[in-house]
Each structure stands twice: as structure tokens, then as C-alpha cells.
Design a protein around this motif. Structure first.
Motif, PDB file in Angstrom:
ATOM      1  N   PRO A 555     -12.196  -7.265   3.087  1.00  0.00           N
ATOM      2  CA  PRO A 555     -11.875  -8.653   2.876  1.00  0.00           C
ATOM      3  C   PRO A 555     -11.788  -9.055   3.492  1.00  0.00           C
ATOM      4  CG  PRO A 555      -9.482  -7.187   1.799  1.00  0.00           C
ATOM      5  CD  PRO A 555     -10.703  -6.466   2.505  1.00  0.00           C
ATOM      6  N   ALA A 556     -13.272  -9.835   3.924  1.00  0.00           N
ATOM      7  CA  ALA A 556     -13.722 -10.689   5.074  1.00  0.00           C
ATOM      8  C   ALA A 556     -11.948 -11.227   5.749  1.00  0.00           C
ATOM      9  CB  ALA A 556     -14.398 -12.049   4.755  1.00  0.00           C
ATOM     10  N   GLU A 557     -11.060 -11.738   5.269  1.00  0.00           N
ATOM     11  CA  GLU A 557     -10.457 -12.275   5.615  1.00  0.00           C
ATOM     12  C   GLU A 557      -8.789 -11.423   5.719  1.00  0.00           C
ATOM     13  OE1 GLU A 557      -9.918 -12.293   0.808  1.00  0.00           O
ATOM     14  OE2 GLU A 557     -11.016 -12.579   2.486  1.00  0.00           O
ATOM     15  N   LEU A 558      -8.860 -10.580   5.338  1.00  0.00           N
ATOM     16  CA  LEU A 558      -8.372  -9.664   6.264  1.00  0.00           C
ATOM     17  C   LEU A 558      -8.420  -9.358   8.363  1.00  0.00           C
ATOM     18  CD1 LEU A 558      -6.585  -7.443   4.477  1.00  0.00           C
ATOM     19  CD2 LEU A 558      -7.937  -5.812   5.222  1.00  0.00           C
ATOM     20  N   PRO A 559      -7.191  -9.989   9.267  1.00  0.00           N
ATOM     21  CA  PRO A 559      -7.408 -10.331  10.647  1.00  0.00           C
ATOM     22  C   PRO A 559      -7.052  -8.123  11.248  1.00  0.00           C
ATOM     23  CG  PRO A 559      -4.762 -10.188   9.401  1.00  0.00           C
ATOM     24  CD  PRO A 559      -5.967 -10.369   8.332  1.00  0.00           C
ATOM     25  N   ALA A 560      -7.883  -8.789  12.263  1.00  0.00           N
ATOM     26  CA  ALA A 560      -7.635  -7.458  13.490  1.00  0.00           C
ATOM     27  C   ALA A 560      -6.523  -6.393  13.521  1.00  0.00           C
ATOM     28  CB  ALA A 560      -8.751  -7.680  14.384  1.00  0.00           C
ATOM     29  N   GLY A 561      -6.420  -5.604  13.510  1.00  0.00           N
ATOM     30  CA  GLY A 561      -5.407  -4.881  13.899  1.00  0.00           C
ATOM     31  C   GLY A 561      -4.657  -3.447  12.911  1.00  0.00           C
ATOM     32  N   MET A 562      -3.929  -2.892  13.286  1.00  0.00           N
ATOM     33  CA  MET A 562      -2.886  -1.846  12.662  1.00  0.00           C
ATOM     34  C   MET A 562      -3.321  -1.533  10.861  1.00  0.00           C
ATOM     35  SD  MET A 562      -3.674   1.682  13.018  1.00  0.00           S
ATOM     36  CE  MET A 562      -3.748   1.135  15.304  1.00  0.00           C
ATOM     37  N   TYR A 563      -3.880  -1.001  10.398  1.00  0.00           N
ATOM     38  CA  TYR A 563      -3.109  -0.711   8.685  1.00  0.00           C
ATOM     39  C   TYR A 563      -3.465   0.870   8.492  1.00  0.00           C
ATOM     40  CZ  TYR A 563      -5.212  -5.488   8.166  1.00  0.00           C
ATOM     41  OH  TYR A 563      -5.188  -6.993   8.789  1.00  0.00           O
ATOM     42  N   LEU A 564      -2.618   1.541   7.278  1.00  0.00           N
ATOM     43  CA  LEU A 564      -2.408   2.310   6.968  1.00  0.00           C
ATOM     44  C   LEU A 564      -3.077   2.758   5.392  1.00  0.00           C
ATOM     45  CD1 LEU A 564       1.598   2.356   7.917  1.00  0.00           C
ATOM     46  CD2 LEU A 564      -0.431   3.581   9.119  1.00  0.00           C
ATOM     47  N   VAL A 565      -2.983   3.835   5.260  1.00  0.00           N
ATOM     48  CA  VAL A 565      -3.703   3.912   4.020  1.00  0.00           C
ATOM     49  C   VAL A 565      -3.166   5.531   3.568  1.00  0.00           C
ATOM     50  CG1 VAL A 565      -6.436   5.052   3.113  1.00  0.00           C
ATOM     51  CG2 VAL A 565      -6.259   3.133   4.711  1.00  0.00           C
ATOM     52  N   ARG A 566      -2.689   4.387   2.586  1.00  0.00           N
ATOM     53  CA  ARG A 566      -1.938   5.534   1.617  1.00  0.00           C
ATOM     54  C   ARG A 566      -2.450   6.306   0.516  1.00  0.00           C
ATOM     55  NH1 ARG A 566       3.752   4.039   1.457  1.00  0.00           N
ATOM     56  NH2 ARG A 566       2.954   4.050   3.412  1.00  0.00           N
ATOM     57  N   CYS A 567      -2.400   7.655  -0.018  1.00  0.00           N
ATOM     58  CA  CYS A 567      -3.265   8.167  -0.883  1.00  0.00           C
ATOM     59  C   CYS A 567      -2.122   9.659  -1.731  1.00  0.00           C
ATOM     60  CB  CYS A 567      -4.261   8.529  -1.128  1.00  0.00           C
ATOM     61  SG  CYS A 567      -5.392   8.662  -2.292  1.00  0.00           S
ATOM     62  N   GLY A 568      -1.433   9.720  -2.423  1.00  0.00           N
ATOM     63  CA  GLY A 568      -0.812  10.072  -2.712  1.00  0.00           C
ATOM     64  C   GLY A 568       0.584   9.942  -1.576  1.00  0.00           C
ATOM     65  N   SER A 569       0.666  11.679  -1.311  1.00  0.00           N
ATOM     66  CA  SER A 569       1.670  11.409  -0.191  1.00  0.00           C
ATOM     67  C   SER A 569       1.231  12.116   0.826  1.00  0.00           C
ATOM     68  CB  SER A 569       1.852  13.382  -0.456  1.00  0.00           C
ATOM     69  OG  SER A 569       1.192  14.494  -0.372  1.00  0.00           O
ATOM     70  N   GLN A 570      -0.096  11.558   1.130  1.00  0.00           N
ATOM     71  CA  GLN A 570      -0.746  11.515   2.953  1.00  0.00           C
ATOM     72  C   GLN A 570      -1.049  10.124   3.421  1.00  0.00           C
ATOM     73  OE1 GLN A 570      -3.867  14.430   3.185  1.00  0.00           O
ATOM     74  NE2 GLN A 570      -3.828  14.369   1.113  1.00  0.00           N
ATOM     75  N   THR A 571      -1.044   9.673   4.150  1.00  0.00           N
ATOM     76  CA  THR A 571      -1.321   8.407   4.268  1.00  0.00           C
ATOM     77  C   THR A 571      -1.978   8.515   6.125  1.00  0.00           C
ATOM     78  OG1 THR A 571       1.050   7.587   4.274  1.00  0.00           O
ATOM     79  CG2 THR A 571       0.545   5.998   5.834  1.00  0.00           C
ATOM     80  N   ARG A 572      -2.547   7.562   5.961  1.00  0.00           N
ATOM     81  CA  ARG A 572      -3.724   8.026   7.452  1.00  0.00           C
ATOM     82  C   ARG A 572      -3.563   5.833   8.429  1.00  0.00           C
ATOM     83  NH1 ARG A 572      -3.336  12.287   6.868  1.00  0.00           N
ATOM     84  NH2 ARG A 572      -4.511  13.914   6.887  1.00  0.00           N
ATOM     85  N   ARG A 573      -4.048   6.014   9.287  1.00  0.00           N
ATOM     86  CA  ARG A 573      -3.972   5.011  10.186  1.00  0.00           C
ATOM     87  C   ARG A 573      -5.395   4.119   9.817  1.00  0.00           C
ATOM     88  NH1 ARG A 573      -0.424   5.232  15.273  1.00  0.00           N
ATOM     89  NH2 ARG A 573       1.933   5.640  14.142  1.00  0.00           N
ATOM     90  N   LEU A 574      -5.413   2.932  10.120  1.00  0.00           N
ATOM     91  CA  LEU A 574      -7.001   2.431  10.021  1.00  0.00           C
ATOM     92  C   LEU A 574      -7.474   1.395  10.912  1.00  0.00           C
ATOM     93  CD1 LEU A 574     -10.044   1.756   8.803  1.00  0.00           C
ATOM     94  CD2 LEU A 574      -9.079   0.905   6.965  1.00  0.00           C
ATOM     95  N   LEU A 575      -7.820   1.308  11.917  1.00  0.00           N
ATOM     96  CA  LEU A 575      -7.943   0.096  13.260  1.00  0.00           C
ATOM     97  C   LEU A 575      -9.136  -0.437  12.513  1.00  0.00           C
ATOM     98  CD1 LEU A 575      -6.488  -1.316  15.472  1.00  0.00           C
ATOM     99  CD2 LEU A 575      -8.847   0.060  16.884  1.00  0.00           C
ATOM    100  N   ILE A 576      -8.680  -1.919  11.787  1.00  0.00           N
ATOM    101  CA  ILE A 576      -9.716  -2.892  12.044  1.00  0.00           C
ATOM    102  C   ILE A 576     -10.169  -4.342  13.223  1.00  0.00           C
ATOM    103  CG2 ILE A 576     -10.534  -5.000  10.329  1.00  0.00           C
ATOM    104  CD1 ILE A 576      -8.622  -3.637   8.243  1.00  0.00           C
TER     105      ILE A 576
END
Length: 577
Positions: A555-576
Motif C-alpha cells: 500500500p502506498a500509505e505504508l511508511p518506510a521501515g522494518m516489517y515481518l512477513v509470516r507464512c505458516g511457521s516461517q517469518t522473514r524480515r522485509l525492509l520498505i
């Protein structure tokens, strides 16, 4: 000492302490309503019970009016509520409510005790429980082949035989089409009603004259005469005694409800010129009034709002009356707002709340998706669904975004809410275009909607999607219309598809860091995934494809920063960035 003065003062003081003998006594108040407001699993055969603070007079029986949206219209006509002490009770008896339908009720000021009438009326709604064996897995039934460029679809029991019939509007051919159900979801014995005006835009079914059947309201937005036509049902799916009601320059979308809390159904109609016309029922299906509510006001930093898009009616601030919400699109950058106008309880709408909701959001639906008793908002734009939770006071400050990933030219056209998997919460069914498809999103019980599967319709998109039990097996089926054809998807108990047996691998995101687009790989087929902010708050959901991939349009209104992407038991960091 002046004894006369002292005695006079004492008498006056004592008189001030004595309560007035002839003051107006207070009437009863409502202490409980069962089912509760916005309840979602109400028995179709269960009673509606209102408890008051004082015993009621026998004449109070007519104070409770109950309206079915799909079967029987005003249910308290032939079988009014009963008075027992301080309670009013209505039971549907041998004609239960339809599975999954919305039932509206009004408690009017004719409820009275020996000390006076009810001070404040109350309007509310609830949703009946579904049954059967369907779990949100759908199979195509016999298509409903109809004439014309179909635009709108509604369902309800028009002929009083206990099953759901359909009405469609052909926007460019000036035809209304009625299809009668044989009880198994096959619509035959159809009839075409030639439209006296050009371009029927939207349809609503409601018992506006209170005689126990569903009447028809149609908004005509083009032509020389732009009106809402109200046609009364004769009880057998034939209509007469039409009234044309002036309702603005371009009547577009209709909503029906008791906005003045007097026990009958009024209507609101949206015009794209940023106005909503409010028309009040006299109880016999005759509508008057000239209130026009302005919406789509310009807010700071936005360009001119070119048009209003969609209208929804509901009690969003929890004060027992029906408020309105309208979505508006601003050109040239497609920024969107939601206008909130609150009801004063008498059908007068005011306020100037304009909520910025991002880019392009236009379709709107209201329902209690998180199960906390208030109405939340679901809005669609392009490849995104915005879920906004109500704080109970009509403020929508929290929520998340669902990425539907329907291709570069796809987009949301229609949204419907209903319990398609029979677990007691509201799921979401949407139609998308390019290509046309119906997609089902299952609620986890807390308002998080995860996609299960999609069903292809045609190359064009569905113009209207509704939910209802058309085959009589107690679960919710999907009905839709698109260019020159309608379709039915029947709900079945089959296990949902899970792909080709792949279990997925290690999650990966590329690019990462990302600007506004990134691709996730390594998920299980059709696996739901979520994006959380640094505080663990849900901001975004999506679903992997059969190959375990997901294209994430952030989303365009999502501010920059660190986020977590979670799928099942796995999690990955996403830097916007």
C-alpha cells in the motif's frame, strides 16, 4: 427577631425539598434486546425479545416491528409481537427466517407503560445462522441465461413459496427480469418487465407497505425521467401501484432501512454528484421528503472530488439509529475518501467527517467481521481490499490490507459478506475483473480474511454478487450476474483444493529492501500470509498461488521501515524504503 420572616423562609425551604406532585413521570427504558445487536448466529426459528424497565400497556404490542430482508418482509404484521409484563416478544413460528439473512427491527415510541411512552426508539439488526454441509467450496450450477446487459441482482422470496427468487436489471436494454426458483436453485417461470424509464441502475427488495411481501424499488439514473420507482408486490411476484419518487439528478445506488425509527422502511439513494437523497415512508409505501445530504467534501491536500461511488447504511456509532457511509473518488490521482454522516435518530443526517482511505477505494460493505458487536468496513480498490475495524464509536482507525493479486489489470467490482463455511463468522466473497472471477476469503474468527480459491466466470467481470440459500440445503450459495448472463455457485462440503501436493520450501523475498513491490517464493500452495509492523500489528494479508508465490503490491500509505512477513511457521524480515 422577625418570626414571620423566619417562618416564611422555613416554609419555602421545605416546599423546595418536596418533589412536584404533577410533574411528568418517566416512561420505560429498554434494558435488553435478544438477539444482541449485530449477532451473527441467531436461530432462524428463535424469538426476538425486548425487555423494558417497566410493565407495558397492551397497546405496546405494535411497538416491535421486525423486517426480513429475504422472506416475508414485515414479519410482525399478521403475527404481531406479544406483551407479557415488561417484555415484548416476536416469534417467526412456522415461517422461519432464511439462513444467513439480515433481519432488521425497530422498537418504536408506541412502547409505553402507565407512566408514559418510550423516550428513545431503537433500530437494530442481526444475522441468522446457517446450517447444511457446505464449507465454502463452490461448484457451478445451471447458469441462469438472461437477456440484456445485466447490471444489478437481488434475491428474495417474491412469490411466498419459501425459496429465494431473483430480480435483475438490464442497464442498457431497459428490462427488469424476474426468475422464480423451483426450490433447487433453478430459476424458471421467468418474466420480463419492460422498464418505463431508461437504464435501471440498482434494485432493492423490501416490504415498504407492510403487508408481508417484498416490494421492489429501482433506481433509474439515465433518461428523461430520473427517479426511484417503487412497485408494490401483489403477493405472487406481480407488481402494481407504482410510484415514481424524485431522488436527485442521477439516482444510482439504493439503501433501505428505518431511518426515522417509526416502524416502516425508508430509502436513501446516492447520486454521483456527491449528494444522497433521503425519502421517508408514510407506512403505506408512499415516500416524501426533500432532504439532500452533501458528501465528498474536499479535504486538505486533495483535488476536486469528481464523483461519489457507493453507499452503505448502518448503525456505526452504536446509538440505535442508522447512519450513512459514502465512498468518493478524487481526480486526477484517484485518492478516495469515505464520508460519514450520522443520524440524529429522526432521519436527519449531519456531520462533516471525511476519512481518507488511500488510493482508489470505491466499493464498500459493512459487517461485524471481528465479532465484537459493531459494524466494520470492507472497501475494495484495484487489487486491494481494505479492512477497517470499528472502535464501537464509529471511528475506523485500525485494520489491514488484503492483496488479491488478480493480475495487472484486475480489480474488485463487488463485495458480499456471509458465513459460507458455517463457523459463525462473516466471510467475504468478491468479484474481480480481467479476467472475471469469484473469490472466497475465509474469516479466522478475529476478522483476518484469507483467500481459499477463485472461480472463473467470463472475461468480463461480475456486476453484482449476492449470497443466499437458493437450493434449500441451509448453507449460503453465490449468485452473480455479468454481461448477458447470470450464474449460480452452489456450496458443497468438498475439501478445499490444496494444489498439487507441494509442501513449499524456504521463504524468500525479492527485492528486499523493496519500494512498493516484492515477490515471495517458497510458500505452500494457496497458503495465507501476513505482513506485520515492528510492533506485531497486522497491516496486510495475501495468499500464495498454487506454485507457492505471491506478488505483494505494498500500500502506498505504508511508511518506510522494518516489517515481518509470516507464512505458516516461517517469518522473514522485509525492509520498505
Amino acid at each position: 427577631m422577625n418570626h414571620r420572616f423566619t417562618l416564611s423562609r422555613l416554609v419555602v425551604s421545605c416546599l423546595l425539598l418536596v418533589p412536584p406532585l404533577f410533574g411528568r413521570a418517566q416512561g420505560p427504558t429498554i434494558t435488553a434486546v435478544v438477539p444482541s445487536v449485530n449477532a451473527q448466529t441467531v436461530s432462524p426459528t428463535g424469538p426476538v425479545t425486548v425487555t423494558f424497565s417497566q410493565p407495558l400497556t397492551p397497546a405496546s404490542a405494535g411497538a416491535l416491528q421486525v423486517f426480513s430482508s429475504q422472506r416475508g418482509g414485515r414479519r410482525t404484521g399478521a403475527s404481531p409481537a406479544t406483551v407479557s409484563g415488561s417484555t415484548l416478544t416476536f416469534s417467526p413460528g412456522t415461517s422461519p427466517f432464511m439462513p444467513g439473512e439480515t433481519v432488521q427491527y425497530t422498537i418504536t415510541q408506541t412502547a409505553a407503560s402507565s407512566t408514559g411512552p418510550l423516550a428513545k426508539p431503537q433500530v437494530g439488526q442481526f444475522t441468522t445462522a446457517v446450517g447444511g454441509t457446505g464449507n465454502g467450496n463452490f461448484q457451478a450450477s445451471s447458469n441462469v441465461f438472461l437477456r440484456g446487459a445485466l447490471y444489478s441482482l437481488v434475491t428474495g422470496d417474491l412469490d411466498g413459496d419459501g425459496d429465494l427468487d431473483i430480480v435483475t436489471a438490464s442497464r442498457y436494454d431497459n428490462i427488469m427480469h424476474i426468475g422464480l426458483n423451483n426450490g433447487q436453485g433453478v430459476f424458471s417461470n421467468s418474466q420480463e418487465l419492460s422498464s418505463p424509464n431508461q437504464n435501471p441502475m440498482d434494485i432493492a427488495l423490501a416490504d415498504v407497505d407492510g403487508d408481508g411481501d417484498l416490494d421492489m424499488l429501482v433506481a433509474y439514473g439515465y433518461g428523461n425521467v430520473r427517479v426511484v420507482r417503487v412497485s408494490l408486490n401483489n403477493g405472487n411476484a406481480t407488481f402494481s401501484n407504482s410510484q415514481d419518487v424524485a431522488a436527485g439528478s442521477y439516482p444510482y445506488y439504493l439503501q433501505v432501512g428505518d431511518v426515522d425509527a417509526d416502524g416502516d422502511l425508508d430509502f436513501l439513494v446516492l447520486n454521483p454528484d456527491k449528494t444522497v437523497a433521503v425519502r421517508i415512508n408514510d407506512g403505506t409505501g408512499i415516500f416524501t421528503g426533500n432532504q439532500t445530504v452533501s458528501v465528498g467534501a474536499i479535504i486538505s491536500g486533495t483535488p476536486y472530488a469528481s464523483e461519489s461511488i457507493d453507499l452503505k447504511l448502518g448503525d456505526i456509532d452504536g446509538d440505535g439509529d442508522l447512519d450513512m457511509m459514502v465512498t468518493n473518488i478524487f481526480h486526477p490521482d484517484w485518492q478516495a475518501t469515505m464520508s460519514v454522516r450520522l443520524n440524529n435518530g429522526s432521519g436527519i443526517f449531519s456531520g462533516n467527517q471525511e476519512v481518507s482511505v488511500g488510493s482508489g477505494y470505491k466499493m464498500i460493505e459493512a459487517g461485524d467481521v471481528d465479532g465484537d458487536g459493531d459494524l466494520d468496513l470492507i472497501m475494495g480498490a484495484g487489487n486491494l481490499i481494505l479492512v477497517r475495524f470499528n472502535d464501537g464509536n464509529g471511528l475506523f482507525t485500525s485494520g489491514y490490507v488484503v492483496n488479491i493479486d488478480n493480475g495487472p489489470s484486475g480489480g474488485v467490482d463487488c463485495i458480499a459478506l456471509g458465513d459460507v463455511d458455517r463457523d459463525g463468522d462473516l466471510d467475504m466473497v468478491i468479484s474481480t475483473n480481467s479476467p472475471g472471477s469469484i473469490t472466497v476469503f475465509i474469516n479466522d474468527g478475529h476478522g483476518v480474511l484469507g483467500r481459499t480459491r477463485s472461480y472463473t466466470t467470463q472475461t468480463s467481470s461480475a456486476k453484482s454478487v449476492v449470497l443466499g440459500d437458493v437450493d434449500g440445503d441451509k448453507d449460503l450459495d453465490v449468485l452473480y450476474v455479468y454481461e448477458r448472463q447470470g450464474g449460480v455457485l452452489l456450496n458443497h462440503p468438498q475439501v478445499l483444493a490444496t494444489g498439487n501436493g507441494h509442501t513449499g520450501g524456504s521463504l524468500a523475498l525479492f527485492p528486499n529492501p523493496a519500494s512498493r513491490h516484492t515477490t515471495l517464493t517458497g510458500a505452500a500452495p494457496y497458503a495465507p500470509l501476513s505482513v506485520l509492523d515492528a510492533l506485531g500489528r497486522l497491516v496486510f494479508t495475501a495468499t500464495a498461488t498454487v506454485e507457492g508465490k505471491a506478488q505483494l503490491a505494498l500500500p502506498a500509505e505504508l511508511p518506510a521501515g522494518m516489517y515481518l512477513v509470516r507464512c505458516g511457521s516461517q517469518t522473514r524480515r522485509l525492509l520498505i524504503e
